[in-house]
Design a protein around this motif. Sequence first.
Motif, PDB file in Angstrom:
ATOM      1  N   GLU A   1       0.977  -1.112   0.005  1.00  0.00           N
ATOM      2  CA  GLU A   1      -0.002   0.013   0.148  1.00  0.00           C
ATOM      3  C   GLU A   1       0.862   1.246  -0.025  1.00  0.00           C
ATOM      4  N   GLY A   2       1.974   1.303   0.837  1.00  0.00           N
ATOM      5  CA  GLY A   2       2.574   2.608   0.926  1.00  0.00           C
ATOM      6  C   GLY A   2       3.238   2.885  -0.316  1.00  0.00           C
ATOM      7  N   PRO A   3       4.011   2.241  -1.257  1.00  0.00           N
ATOM      8  CA  PRO A   3       4.417   2.633  -2.353  1.00  0.00           C
ATOM      9  C   PRO A   3       3.536   3.089  -3.262  1.00  0.00           C
ATOM     10  N   ALA A   4       2.271   2.449  -3.423  1.00  0.00           N
ATOM     11  CA  ALA A   4       1.195   2.798  -4.446  1.00  0.00           C
ATOM     12  C   ALA A   4       0.713   4.110  -3.862  1.00  0.00           C
ATOM     13  N   LYS A   5       0.784   4.341  -2.549  1.00  0.00           N
ATOM     14  CA  LYS A   5      -0.035   5.573  -2.141  1.00  0.00           C
ATOM     15  C   LYS A   5       0.947   6.724  -2.375  1.00  0.00           C
ATOM     16  N   ALA A   6       2.155   6.478  -2.284  1.00  0.00           N
ATOM     17  CA  ALA A   6       3.135   7.691  -2.432  1.00  0.00           C
ATOM     18  C   ALA A   6       3.306   7.728  -4.013  1.00  0.00           C
ATOM     19  N   LEU A   7       3.015   6.911  -4.855  1.00  0.00           N
ATOM     20  CA  LEU A   7       2.943   7.131  -6.370  1.00  0.00           C
ATOM     21  C   LEU A   7       1.594   7.857  -6.648  1.00  0.00           C
ATOM     22  N   ALA A   8       0.618   7.780  -6.210  1.00  0.00           N
ATOM     23  CA  ALA A   8      -0.681   8.385  -6.457  1.00  0.00           C
ATOM     24  C   ALA A   8      -0.521   9.817  -6.017  1.00  0.00           C
ATOM     25  N   ALA A   9      -0.022  10.149  -4.907  1.00  0.00           N
ATOM     26  CA  ALA A   9       0.165  11.396  -4.411  1.00  0.00           C
ATOM     27  C   ALA A   9       1.176  12.153  -5.259  1.00  0.00           C
ATOM     28  N   ALA A  10       2.341  11.716  -5.689  1.00  0.00           N
ATOM     29  CA  ALA A  10       3.227  12.364  -6.406  1.00  0.00           C
ATOM     30  C   ALA A  10       2.518  12.713  -8.050  1.00  0.00           C
ATOM     31  N   LEU A  11       1.816  11.563  -8.468  1.00  0.00           N
ATOM     32  CA  LEU A  11       1.285  11.954  -9.913  1.00  0.00           C
ATOM     33  C   LEU A  11       0.241  13.046  -9.777  1.00  0.00           C
ATOM     34  N   ALA A  12      -0.416  13.105  -8.450  1.00  0.00           N
ATOM     35  CA  ALA A  12      -1.487  14.093  -8.395  1.00  0.00           C
ATOM     36  C   ALA A  12      -0.914  15.464  -8.422  1.00  0.00           C
ATOM     37  N   MET A  13       0.448  15.385  -7.563  1.00  0.00           N
ATOM     38  CA  MET A  13       0.992  16.805  -7.786  1.00  0.00           C
ATOM     39  C   MET A  13       1.232  17.326  -9.210  1.00  0.00           C
ATOM     40  N   GLY A  14       1.721  16.159 -10.011  1.00  0.00           N
ATOM     41  CA  GLY A  14       2.098  16.655 -11.334  1.00  0.00           C
ATOM     42  C   GLY A  14       0.840  17.026 -11.923  1.00  0.00           C
ATOM     43  N   GLU A  15      -0.384  16.433 -11.644  1.00  0.00           N
ATOM     44  CA  GLU A  15      -1.555  16.706 -12.376  1.00  0.00           C
ATOM     45  C   GLU A  15      -1.988  17.860 -11.901  1.00  0.00           C
ATOM     46  N   ARG A  16      -1.621  18.470 -10.706  1.00  0.00           N
ATOM     47  CA  ARG A  16      -2.190  19.583 -10.285  1.00  0.00           C
ATOM     48  C   ARG A  16      -1.406  20.929 -10.865  1.00  0.00           C
ATOM     49  N   MET A  17      -0.055  20.407 -11.276  1.00  0.00           N
ATOM     50  CA  MET A  17       0.697  21.481 -12.216  1.00  0.00           C
ATOM     51  C   MET A  17       0.311  21.589 -13.511  1.00  0.00           C
ATOM     52  N   GLY A  18      -0.280  20.757 -14.054  1.00  0.00           N
ATOM     53  CA  GLY A  18      -0.810  20.606 -15.568  1.00  0.00           C
ATOM     54  C   GLY A  18      -0.086  19.774 -16.511  1.00  0.00           C
ATOM     55  N   PHE A  19       0.711  18.874 -15.825  1.00  0.00           N
ATOM     56  CA  PHE A  19       1.506  18.076 -16.452  1.00  0.00           C
ATOM     57  C   PHE A  19       0.674  16.677 -17.017  1.00  0.00           C
ATOM     58  N   ARG A  20       1.035  15.946 -18.009  1.00  0.00           N
ATOM     59  CA  ARG A  20       0.595  14.857 -18.716  1.00  0.00           C
ATOM     60  C   ARG A  20       1.257  13.684 -17.473  1.00  0.00           C
ATOM     61  N   THR A  21       0.303  12.843 -17.074  1.00  0.00           N
ATOM     62  CA  THR A  21       0.825  11.768 -16.217  1.00  0.00           C
ATOM     63  C   THR A  21       0.018  10.476 -16.513  1.00  0.00           C
ATOM     64  N   GLU A  22       0.820   9.473 -16.127  1.00  0.00           N
ATOM     65  CA  GLU A  22       0.291   7.964 -16.482  1.00  0.00           C
ATOM     66  C   GLU A  22       0.827   7.298 -15.179  1.00  0.00           C
ATOM     67  N   ASN A  23      -0.007   6.158 -14.816  1.00  0.00           N
ATOM     68  CA  ASN A  23       0.234   5.269 -13.892  1.00  0.00           C
ATOM     69  C   ASN A  23       0.245   3.832 -14.536  1.00  0.00           C
ATOM     70  N   PHE A  24       1.556   3.134 -14.450  1.00  0.00           N
ATOM     71  CA  PHE A  24       1.525   1.743 -14.974  1.00  0.00           C
ATOM     72  C   PHE A  24       1.494   0.829 -13.835  1.00  0.00           C
ATOM     73  N   ASP A  25       0.132   0.564 -13.629  1.00  0.00           N
ATOM     74  CA  ASP A  25      -0.316  -0.706 -12.731  1.00  0.00           C
ATOM     75  C   ASP A  25       0.329  -0.529 -11.212  1.00  0.00           C
ATOM     76  N   ASN A  26       0.624   0.626 -10.888  1.00  0.00           N
ATOM     77  CA  ASN A  26       1.408   0.920  -9.572  1.00  0.00           C
ATOM     78  C   ASN A  26       2.828   0.279  -9.449  1.00  0.00           C
ATOM     79  N   TYR A  27       3.305   0.104 -10.392  1.00  0.00           N
ATOM     80  CA  TYR A  27       4.879  -0.491 -10.499  1.00  0.00           C
ATOM     81  C   TYR A  27       5.505   0.876 -10.700  1.00  0.00           C
ATOM     82  N   VAL A  28       5.180   1.722 -11.357  1.00  0.00           N
ATOM     83  CA  VAL A  28       6.016   2.887 -11.828  1.00  0.00           C
ATOM     84  C   VAL A  28       4.692   4.072 -12.494  1.00  0.00           C
TER      85      VAL A  28
END
Length: 456
Positions: A39-66
């Motif tokens: 859960e921890g790494p997946a939660k951190a990935l979601a949080a970081a990607l959300a920060m990128g989206e907030r800044m207007g960047f294109r984001t993609e999550n590949f099955d919570n691996y990367v």
Amino acid sequence: MDFTNEVKSAIEPLVQDISALCQIDSVEGEPKPGMPFGEGPAKALAAALAMGERMGFRTENFDNYVGHIEFGDGDEMIGILGHLDVVPAGDGWDRDPWGGQIEGGRIWGRGTLDDKGPLLTCLYAMKILKDLNVPLKRRIRLILGTNEETNWGCMDYYLHQVKPEMPVAAFSPDSEFPVTFAELGMLQYTLTRKIDEVINIEGGSAFNSVPSSAKVILPEALEAEVRQAVSNSKDPSIYQINVDGGKLQLEVTGIGVHAKDVHEGRNAISYMMDVLGKVSVTGQLKEVVDFYNAHFGTTVFGEKMGISASDEISDHLTLNIGKIQAVDGKLTIYCDSRIPVSIKVDDIENAVKQKIQGTGYTYELASKENPLYVEKDSELVSTLMEAYRKVTGDMESQPMVSGGATYSRTISNCVAFGCLLPDQIDTMHQANESLEIDKLEIWLKVMVEAIYQLAK
């Protein structure tokens, strides 16, 4: 270009985002559906990607691996490779390792230096370039791994399952400034033997950390011997003896550092074994102690294992014992070696296997990485050095060799770049890991300049 005003304006929100991200315990956990590293790494990935989206960047999550965060246009791409997982907190903290506390001019918490702080610094550097509409010929992609501290399964998935476009040049902000042009090879493995006696011994938390604590429970009858052995040790102050209920507990306090800097630490397990070797322990515990002292002792360069080696580029091979545990009828020793760039990792592995033949221990590979070497006068290294020097004025520091293992070695034309400054305190993998806020402005200026130079 001059990015000074934009950098100053970015510091406060950057501090807040680093604090927030470091409040997530992203140590690898048990896999769960859709969460390959827990859960921890997946939660951190979601949080970081959300920060990128907030800044207007294109984001993609590949099955919570990367995941990755990207902006810009162009046929070519610059890559930045960082990670969101962290090593366990360990002992000895004065503050909550997951508190993200902002106090005394620092952000406190696991991951502030390795690697959440540097990763978000790069994200904010991208934001500055985007918000200023700086003309760039190459896209910028920030790649977010979630399994760097163990076996790099995230990057294996990204490279072999996702099969993404490869950057023309890249760096990983997971080391030190100025530039790391060579990284030693890495070999991590366990040595395991069966036990059918109760052995109460433990120490350490991860392959790549020098243990800061270790303990063992012994019969109370050994108290006089233990006290004498401690008294005769190099530093009696690191040992604590407690006797209760017919049992004696020996605790050892070491100095925890990253395994790449093993010679700067003090391995609590090794110093515990040193004392136990002078005490009349019996049975399988004695066998374990004798094996440990014969093959490791308190040495850090692999002399007793028969794998000592060095070269002119990268100095000595190192050997760290990161963890020991006795559970479920097995005793396991966790070993980590950093290997000079001119020496084949396979040769060291074969030497270890040969050394333990007939000892009753079983070898199991955990991770093996070949060394990284990029010419010091390459365009990539030269460009990054120029960006660092332009911002800092430091003309003395030279490209470095490191025992660290970063994502740089997973793709071509990639090196480690930052973020720890030469005069900055290194608390990576240690208790009280923290980031001086006044260093962030330099970090951010360097990263903006470097990304700009690579992508313009």
